[in-house]
Scaffold this motif. Structure first.
Motif, short mmCIF file in Angstrom:
data_model
loop_
_atom_site.label_atom_id
_atom_site.label_comp_id
_atom_site.label_asym_id
_atom_site.label_seq_id
_atom_site.Cartn_x
_atom_site.Cartn_y
_atom_site.Cartn_z
N ALA A 5 0.82 -1.21 0.00
CA ALA A 5 0.00 0.00 0.00
C ALA A 5 0.85 1.26 0.00
O ALA A 5 0.33 2.36 0.15
CB ALA A 5 -0.95 -0.01 1.20
N ASP A 6 2.18 1.11 -0.13
CA ASP A 6 3.08 2.26 -0.11
C ASP A 6 3.98 2.27 -1.34
O ASP A 6 5.19 2.52 -1.24
CB ASP A 6 3.88 2.31 1.19
N ASP A 7 3.40 1.98 -2.49
CA ASP A 7 4.10 2.07 -3.78
C ASP A 7 5.29 1.13 -3.87
O ASP A 7 6.34 1.45 -4.44
CB ASP A 7 4.55 3.51 -4.06
N GLY A 8 5.17 -0.07 -3.28
CA GLY A 8 6.19 -1.08 -3.41
C GLY A 8 7.32 -1.00 -2.41
O GLY A 8 8.27 -1.78 -2.50
N VAL A 9 7.23 -0.10 -1.44
CA VAL A 9 8.29 0.01 -0.43
C VAL A 9 8.27 -1.19 0.50
O VAL A 9 9.30 -1.81 0.79
CB VAL A 9 8.15 1.32 0.37
N THR A 10 7.09 -1.55 0.99
CA THR A 10 6.94 -2.72 1.85
C THR A 10 5.85 -3.63 1.29
O THR A 10 4.87 -3.15 0.70
CB THR A 10 6.58 -2.33 3.30
N TRP A 11 6.02 -4.93 1.52
CA TRP A 11 5.06 -5.94 1.05
C TRP A 11 4.57 -6.73 2.26
O TRP A 11 5.38 -7.29 3.01
CB TRP A 11 5.71 -6.85 0.01
N VAL A 12 3.26 -6.76 2.43
CA VAL A 12 2.67 -7.33 3.66
C VAL A 12 1.44 -8.15 3.29
O VAL A 12 1.05 -8.26 2.13
CB VAL A 12 2.27 -6.21 4.64
N GLY A 13 0.82 -8.70 4.34
CA GLY A 13 -0.49 -9.35 4.20
C GLY A 13 -0.48 -10.57 3.31
O GLY A 13 -1.41 -10.77 2.53
N LYS A 14 0.55 -11.43 3.44
CA LYS A 14 0.65 -12.60 2.57
C LYS A 14 -0.52 -13.56 2.79
O LYS A 14 -0.94 -13.82 3.91
CB LYS A 14 1.97 -13.32 2.82
N HIS A 15 -1.01 -14.09 1.67
CA HIS A 15 -2.07 -15.11 1.71
C HIS A 15 -1.61 -16.31 0.88
O HIS A 15 -1.19 -16.15 -0.27
CB HIS A 15 -3.38 -14.57 1.16
N THR A 16 -1.66 -17.49 1.45
CA THR A 16 -1.37 -18.74 0.73
C THR A 16 -2.67 -19.50 0.56
O THR A 16 -3.33 -19.86 1.54
CB THR A 16 -0.35 -19.59 1.49
N SER A 17 -3.05 -19.73 -0.68
CA SER A 17 -4.32 -20.37 -0.98
C SER A 17 -4.17 -21.89 -1.03
O SER A 17 -3.08 -22.41 -1.31
CB SER A 17 -4.85 -19.86 -2.33
N ALA A 18 -5.26 -22.56 -0.78
CA ALA A 18 -5.26 -24.02 -0.94
C ALA A 18 -5.26 -24.41 -2.41
O ALA A 18 -4.95 -25.55 -2.75
CB ALA A 18 -6.48 -24.61 -0.23
N ASP A 19 -5.60 -23.48 -3.29
CA ASP A 19 -5.60 -23.77 -4.72
C ASP A 19 -4.18 -23.90 -5.23
O ASP A 19 -3.27 -23.16 -4.81
CB ASP A 19 -6.31 -22.64 -5.47
N THR A 20 -3.99 -24.84 -6.14
CA THR A 20 -2.66 -25.10 -6.68
C THR A 20 -2.65 -24.87 -8.19
O THR A 20 -3.68 -24.96 -8.86
CB THR A 20 -2.22 -26.53 -6.38
N THR A 21 -1.46 -24.59 -8.70
CA THR A 21 -1.33 -24.30 -10.12
C THR A 21 -0.09 -24.97 -10.68
O THR A 21 0.90 -25.19 -9.97
CB THR A 21 -1.26 -22.78 -10.36
N ALA A 22 -0.14 -25.27 -11.98
CA ALA A 22 0.98 -25.92 -12.64
C ALA A 22 1.98 -24.91 -13.18
O ALA A 22 3.08 -25.28 -13.59
CB ALA A 22 0.45 -26.80 -13.79
#
Length: 628
Positions: free
Chosen positions: A194-211
């Motif tokens: 939320a600060d133009d790429g300075v910090t990255w937060v709020g990670k979410h790992t989904s149960a959905d998987t991808t190839a």
């Protein structure tokens, strides 16, 4: 029946009726002057001079075509200009390949001497030099601009996150959102800044998987993600739910839809200005390119408009829209590493049509000399289409623009940044961002491309229609995508002999429209740096940032006469101003020419106001800063 369609019908020919003006314009910058006679029906097979149209190949990716029209019996209902006439110079971009000609009107200007208009699709300016009413001709000057440059990669962040595939990146103009396939597992992961790429937060790992890698897009202000399912290869689309309370975070994936269509590679996802979602993928079997769309934010997908093209690829495609909704597709070849770009011919007919969107064709794919072993990326930098890719061999990051308009482009190789997967691109608050995974490591990286200024306002959000009666000033405050996040707009209907109300509003594709009749005179003031409650919020912005040394204003349409345009800037209790009387087109106000106690020191601006005064109406498309 435009000159472009008459060419397609065979009733006009380039040798018999046209003037080739391409050579001087391809030099960039270049200039040429041409006289045109008004097009009155089909002139027949004989050669005519002056020509009834001028054309330029190699200046834009599609043919640039200019014609002159007069309301003298052949053309009806042309708008009357400020001079009381109905003569217009029209500019088209056309495929130029009969009989399947596709053309788009990209600029128009009245035949008043001195009138001018900018042609974004060709990075060129057209000026009316003069007209001969007795002969029914007009003389126009066309000047091509230099190609834009590509700045350094700055503010690079190496995240403590890893992936075995390419990341995806998108912006809703409030947040940057990053998505990737986990390195030690195949799960979808997302983070937000939320600060133009300075910090990255709020990670979410989904149960959905991808190839493979996921894809991201924003439609109607909402973030969407698409991916190919692990194992079955089915295409999936879901909405990404974001929250800012108590801190920015990805709350999860919602409203998941699984299609029966499958792909062995990553899909591509994009949206047009009307909120329609487009999904592109490489099919199984012969690896043909596929495109489908949704008009209800991904809930259903129009299988009747599922298009399967003959073009093939050994990887997933890239998809992006630019310049008012033009949709482009990019891919690497099948059996070869060459990158290719084509434009989707999309028809928007709107409700209640059973098919409000129709994908007609993939127009004029251009096979580039650039090569890669990975999926390319497409993005938009202001009005320019940007192509990103990992170079073959050295694996360096490459960027090139403008890819969707001019036939030539500027390319930059970032030798210090390498990747063994394709990059991702997005435009965030008028700046281009790049994400990639490292070469020789799997760390995710995000950086910004240094520009030459910033977009103060492209008028893509608000206001709702604002009206003012004669002698009245009306004011409205809007929030959205503009400098400081708040725009205060005042409308004054100063003179209106007929008592007509003045209006302002925002078009669907962007642009502030000031609605007045030719006999009206009014004023619009657009202020930045004030809060919703009217208090000074102190922007504190350095207008010199990124090497900017001037304001650049784009007025694509002016109803009559000239416009008086001024900008007043304030800082620390001091002020300075600069203004100009001008016609339609693109013009600059140099910082060095600002006068007043503040002078040209625009390094920490508290607030500023754009003041527009004119008779008749106009469209203000963009206010930005730029460098020489």
């Amino acid at each position: 029946m435009t000159a472009a369609t008459l060419l397609g019908c065979g009733w006009l020919t380039t040798t018999g009726h046209g003037a080739d003006i391409g050579a001087p314009l391809r030099t960039r910058p270049g200039e040429t002057v041409v006289e045109l006679q008004a097009l009155r029906g089909a002139p027949g097979a004989a050669s005519v001079r002056p020509a009834v149209f001028a054309y330029a190949d190699g200046v834009a990716r599609e043919r640039l075509l200019v014609e002159y029209r007069l309301a003298d019996g052949w053309d009806r209902a042309l708008p009357v200009t400020g001079a009381g006439r109905a003569g217009w110079v029209l500019v088209h971009l056309s495929t130029g390949n009969p009989p399947n000609v596709s053309s788009l009107l990209v600029a128009h200007v009245p035949d008043d001497p001195g009138a001018r208009v900018f042609i974004p699709g060709a990075l060129a300016q057209l000026t009316v030099v003069g007209r001969d009413e007795a002969r029914g001709t007009v003389v126009v000057r066309l000047a091509s601009h230099p190609l834009p440059g590509i700045g350094d990669l700055i503010d690079k962040k190496i995240l403590p996150e890893r992936s075995g595939n390419s990341p995806a990146l998108v912006s809703d103009q409030r947040h940057l959102v990053l998505a990737w396939r986990g390195e030690s597992n195949s799960q979808l992961n997302l983070m937000v800044s939320a600060d133009d790429g300075v910090t990255w937060v709020g990670k979410h790992t989904s149960a959905d998987t991808t190839a493979d890698s996921p894809a991201l897009a924003v439609a109607d202000g909402k973030v969407f993600i698409a991916w190919t399912g692990q194992g079955d290869g089915n295409l999936n689309i879901a909405r990404v739910e974001l929250t800012d309370t108590p801190t920015p975070a990805v709350a999860g994936l919602r409203d998941k839809v699984t299609l029966t269509d499958t792909s062995p590679f990553r899909p591509a996802l994009a949206a047009d200005p009307h909120g329609n979602l487009y999904l592109a993928w490489t099919g199984h079997g012969p690896h043909r390119l596929n495109v489908m769309f949704s008009t209800d934010l991904g809930a259903t997908w129009n299988t009747k408009q599922h298009r399967v093209f003959t073009h093939t690829s050994d990887a997933g495609p890239a998809l992006a829209q630019v310049a008012g909704g033009r949709m482009y597709l990019a891919w690497r070849g099948s059996g070869n590493p060459n990158l290719t770009i084509g434009r989707l011919d999309v028809l928007l007919s709107g409700p209640p049509d059973d098919h409000p969107v129709r994908i007609e064709a993939l127009l004029d794919p251009a096979v580039l000399a650039e090569t890669s072993t990975h999926t390319p990326a497409l993005g938009a930098e202001r009005e320019h289409l940007v192509l990103g890719w990992t170079g073959q061999g050295e694996q360096a990051l490459n960027l090139a623009l403008p890819m969707g308009s001019t036939a030539a482009y500027t390319k930059r190789v970032f030798a210090a940044e390498t990747s063994d997967a394709g990059p991702a691109l997005t435009s965030h608050r008028s700046r281009l961002y790049v994400a990639w995974r490292g070469s020789g490591n799997t760390d995710l990286n995000v950086a910004r491309v240094r520009g030459r200024g910033l977009v103060i306002d492209d008028f893509t959000t608000g206001p709702d229609q604002l009206s003012a009666a004669v002698g009245v000033t009306e004011t409205k405050t809007q929030t959205g995508v503009m400098l400081g996040g708040v725009r205060r707009t005042s409308l004054t209907n100063a003179v209106s002999p007929s008592g007509v109300t003045s209006t302002i509003g925002i078009t669907a594709a962007g642009g502030l429209v000031f609605g007045q009749q030719p006999d009206q005179y009014g004023k619009v003031e657009v202020a930045y740096g004030f809060g919703v409650d009217g208090s000074v919020q102190d922007l504190g912005v350095d207008l010199h940032a990124d090497g900017a040394d001037r304001f650049r204003i784009t007025i694509p349409h002016l109803g009559s006469g000239i416009v008086n345009f001024n900008i007043v800037v304030a800082s620390g209790g001091l002020w300075a101003s600069n203004g100009v009387n001008t016609g339609p087109g693109v013009f600059d106000l140099a910082f060095a020419d600002f006068t007043g106690p503040l002078g040209a020191d625009l390094s920490s601006v508290t607030w500023f106001v754009v003041i527009i005064q004119c008779s008749g109406g106009l469209t203000l498309a963009r206010v930005e800063t730029t460098g020489s």
